[in-house]
Scaffold this motif. Structure first.
Motif, PDB file in Angstrom:
ATOM      1  N   GLU A  63       0.825  -1.206   0.000  1.00  0.00           N
ATOM      2  CA  GLU A  63       0.000   0.000   0.000  1.00  0.00           C
ATOM      3  C   GLU A  63       0.862   1.261   0.000  1.00  0.00           C
ATOM      4  N   PHE A  64       1.949   1.219   0.766  1.00  0.00           N
ATOM      5  CA  PHE A  64       2.851   2.366   0.820  1.00  0.00           C
ATOM      6  C   PHE A  64       3.440   2.661  -0.559  1.00  0.00           C
ATOM      7  N   PHE A  65       4.023   1.662  -1.198  1.00  0.00           N
ATOM      8  CA  PHE A  65       4.674   1.892  -2.488  1.00  0.00           C
ATOM      9  C   PHE A  65       3.654   2.206  -3.576  1.00  0.00           C
ATOM     10  N   GLY A  66       2.512   1.508  -3.558  1.00  0.00           N
ATOM     11  CA  GLY A  66       1.485   1.794  -4.562  1.00  0.00           C
ATOM     12  C   GLY A  66       0.974   3.211  -4.464  1.00  0.00           C
ATOM     13  N   THR A  67       0.714   3.681  -3.222  1.00  0.00           N
ATOM     14  CA  THR A  67       0.226   5.048  -3.035  1.00  0.00           C
ATOM     15  C   THR A  67       1.306   6.068  -3.378  1.00  0.00           C
ATOM     16  N   ALA A  68       2.553   5.768  -3.037  1.00  0.00           N
ATOM     17  CA  ALA A  68       3.645   6.683  -3.355  1.00  0.00           C
ATOM     18  C   ALA A  68       3.783   6.869  -4.863  1.00  0.00           C
ATOM     19  N   VAL A  69       3.696   5.781  -5.610  1.00  0.00           N
ATOM     20  CA  VAL A  69       3.777   5.877  -7.075  1.00  0.00           C
ATOM     21  C   VAL A  69       2.594   6.666  -7.626  1.00  0.00           C
ATOM     22  N   PHE A  70       1.408   6.364  -7.124  1.00  0.00           N
ATOM     23  CA  PHE A  70       0.190   7.057  -7.551  1.00  0.00           C
ATOM     24  C   PHE A  70       0.297   8.564  -7.341  1.00  0.00           C
ATOM     25  N   VAL A  71       0.715   8.973  -6.142  1.00  0.00           N
ATOM     26  CA  VAL A  71       0.785  10.396  -5.817  1.00  0.00           C
ATOM     27  C   VAL A  71       1.957  11.067  -6.534  1.00  0.00           C
ATOM     28  N   LEU A  72       3.064  10.376  -6.682  1.00  0.00           N
ATOM     29  CA  LEU A  72       4.205  10.944  -7.402  1.00  0.00           C
ATOM     30  C   LEU A  72       3.807  11.328  -8.820  1.00  0.00           C
ATOM     31  N   LEU A  73       3.169  10.420  -9.528  1.00  0.00           N
ATOM     32  CA  LEU A  73       2.754  10.719 -10.897  1.00  0.00           C
ATOM     33  C   LEU A  73       1.647  11.761 -10.924  1.00  0.00           C
ATOM     34  N   GLY A  74       0.711  11.671  -9.977  1.00  0.00           N
ATOM     35  CA  GLY A  74      -0.387  12.627  -9.966  1.00  0.00           C
ATOM     36  C   GLY A  74       0.053  14.035  -9.631  1.00  0.00           C
ATOM     37  N   CYS A  75       0.865  14.187  -8.592  1.00  0.00           N
ATOM     38  CA  CYS A  75       1.365  15.523  -8.247  1.00  0.00           C
ATOM     39  C   CYS A  75       2.275  16.055  -9.343  1.00  0.00           C
ATOM     40  N   GLY A  76       3.008  15.164  -9.992  1.00  0.00           N
ATOM     41  CA  GLY A  76       3.796  15.588 -11.135  1.00  0.00           C
ATOM     42  C   GLY A  76       2.926  16.131 -12.252  1.00  0.00           C
ATOM     43  N   ALA A  77       1.788  15.481 -12.484  1.00  0.00           N
ATOM     44  CA  ALA A  77       0.848  15.986 -13.489  1.00  0.00           C
ATOM     45  C   ALA A  77       0.280  17.337 -13.067  1.00  0.00           C
ATOM     46  N   ASN A  78      -0.019  17.497 -11.773  1.00  0.00           N
ATOM     47  CA  ASN A  78      -0.513  18.787 -11.279  1.00  0.00           C
ATOM     48  C   ASN A  78       0.511  19.900 -11.482  1.00  0.00           C
ATOM     49  N   LEU A  79       1.764  19.620 -11.145  1.00  0.00           N
ATOM     50  CA  LEU A  79       2.808  20.626 -11.292  1.00  0.00           C
ATOM     51  C   LEU A  79       3.033  20.978 -12.753  1.00  0.00           C
ATOM     52  N   THR A  80       2.947  19.993 -13.611  1.00  0.00           N
ATOM     53  CA  THR A  80       3.063  20.270 -15.044  1.00  0.00           C
ATOM     54  C   THR A  80       1.935  21.180 -15.498  1.00  0.00           C
ATOM     55  N   TYR A  81       0.727  20.889 -15.021  1.00  0.00           N
ATOM     56  CA  TYR A  81      -0.445  21.699 -15.369  1.00  0.00           C
ATOM     57  C   TYR A  81      -0.293  23.137 -14.896  1.00  0.00           C
ATOM     58  N   ILE A  82       0.245  23.307 -13.678  1.00  0.00           N
ATOM     59  CA  ILE A  82       0.356  24.644 -13.097  1.00  0.00           C
ATOM     60  C   ILE A  82       1.530  25.429 -13.676  1.00  0.00           C
ATOM     61  N   VAL A  83       2.672  24.773 -13.836  1.00  0.00           N
ATOM     62  CA  VAL A  83       3.915  25.487 -14.088  1.00  0.00           C
ATOM     63  C   VAL A  83       4.311  25.532 -15.556  1.00  0.00           C
ATOM     64  N   LEU A  84       4.138  24.437 -16.263  1.00  0.00           N
ATOM     65  CA  LEU A  84       4.805  24.299 -17.550  1.00  0.00           C
ATOM     66  C   LEU A  84       3.894  24.416 -18.751  1.00  0.00           C
ATOM     67  N   THR A  85       2.620  24.693 -18.577  1.00  0.00           N
ATOM     68  CA  THR A  85       1.712  24.727 -19.709  1.00  0.00           C
ATOM     69  C   THR A  85       0.968  26.048 -19.775  1.00  0.00           C
ATOM     70  N   THR A  86       0.526  26.390 -20.992  1.00  0.00           N
ATOM     71  CA  THR A  86      -0.260  27.608 -21.210  1.00  0.00           C
ATOM     72  C   THR A  86      -1.633  27.314 -21.792  1.00  0.00           C
TER      73      THR A  86
END
Length: 323
Positions: A63-86
């Motif tokens: 559960e720890f590793f599965g959730t960590a992978v899930f959130v890592l990719l998801g927060c990465g998508a959020n940061l891409t949405y906020i920072v790197l796109t127009t």
């Protein structure tokens, strides 16, 4: 060929002493798999205290590793949405797929060991209706929270240098250069906490309803495609219902990254937007229980009239496959 015709065909083959090629192939494959599992068990899983502890804690580490992978990719998508796109429209779609693919990979990582709840609301729902022992639920929730916390820290580490030119080295929660929402969710400025609670509860209810349907072996289960189906389930919810609140639908996915964000953005991440923190924590539990109850009370009950027939058919099929 319909499923209902299969038992009859197999039954006739059993009576005449013939077995289909499909059955022989399945039996052979099952035999090889059994030998491999037995060999691995004899070689690496001796009955020692250490291995017993490994087996005991394996679901929680999964559960720890599965959730960590899930959130890592998801927060990465959020940061891409906020920072790197127009382009906001295409970025929102990419963001939804980022979280969906993150959930899919997380389920692939943990599914065979812990069942891949990856969500305290799902864990509580499975304990209430699907037989998950209640004594395990607190450990599942703790593992999911810590996994989400670590996943958010890793996502921040990947994007820290991209955030610097975006906000001028001044981490902000809201406003045009705010990025804290990439970690802990905040509703849109025009959405009140009550409306946000309703949105999060409905979204989580549909999520849990979908997970129950996808994993129900007596319905139309996805089986080996379960991680893909669940990932697309979250993507669909994000695209259709997620805009008002940012679609948390998961207490650990929100609270873990929010605690991580407090390291860089300060304690205001807990009080911003009218102390919004309680909404993505409480609403998923409420919505998840309602969604699970709706499925179990109004859909599962309809299987009762066919359980006896199905059990008989499955026993016939199983006995022939063993032959």
């Amino acid at each position: 060929m319909s499923a209902s015709a299969t038992p009859g065909r197999l039954g006739s083959e059993a009576k005449t002493g013939r077995t289909s090629m499909y059955t022989r192939k399945s039996s052979a494959t099952t035999g090889r798999a059994g030998e491999e599992i037995e060999f691995a068990s004899q070689r690496g899983l001796e009955d020692t205290y250490l291995n017993r502890m490994r087996i005991f804690v394996a679901p929680y580490f999964a559960e720890f590793f599965g959730t960590a992978v899930f959130v890592l990719l998801g927060c990465g998508a959020n940061l891409t949405y906020i920072v790197l796109t127009t382009n906001a429209e295409s970025a929102w779609m990419a963001n939804a797929f980022g979280w969906g693919f993150g959930l899919m990979l997380g389920v692939f990582v943990a599914g065979g060991v812990s069942g891949a709840m990856l969500n305290p609301a799902v864990a509580v729902s499975f304990a209430a209706f699907r037989g998950l022992p209640w004594i395990q639920v607190p450990f599942y929730i703790l593992a999911e929270f810590i996994g989400a916390f670590i996943g958010a820290i890793l996502a921040y580490a990947c994007f820290a240098h991209s955030l610097d030119p975006f906000d001028g080295y001044n981490r902000q929660i809201g406003g045009p250069f705010g990025s804290a929402g990439a970690f802990g969710n905040f509703a849109r400025p025009f959405i009140g906490n009550g409306a946000a609670f309703l949105s999060e509860a409905i979204g989580t209810g549909i999520l849990v309803l979908g997970v129950f349907a996808i994993t129900d072996t007596n319905n139309f289960p996805a089986r080996s495609s379960t991680p893909i189906a669940i990932g697309f389930l979250l993507t669909g919810l994000a695209l259709s219902l997620g805009y008002p609140t940012g679609y948390s639908y998961n207490p650990a996915r929100d609270l873990g990254p929010r605690c991580a964000a407090a390291i860089w953005y300060g304690a205001d991440v807990f009080t911003f937007h009218g102390s919004y923190t309680w909404v993505p924590v409480a609403a998923p539990f409420a919505g998840g229980i309602v969604g699970a109850a709706a499925y179990e009370l109004f859909i599962v009950s309809k299987r009762a009239v066919v359980d006896d027939t199905r059990s008989e058919s499955e026993s016939i099929h199983s006995s022939i496959s063993l032959e």
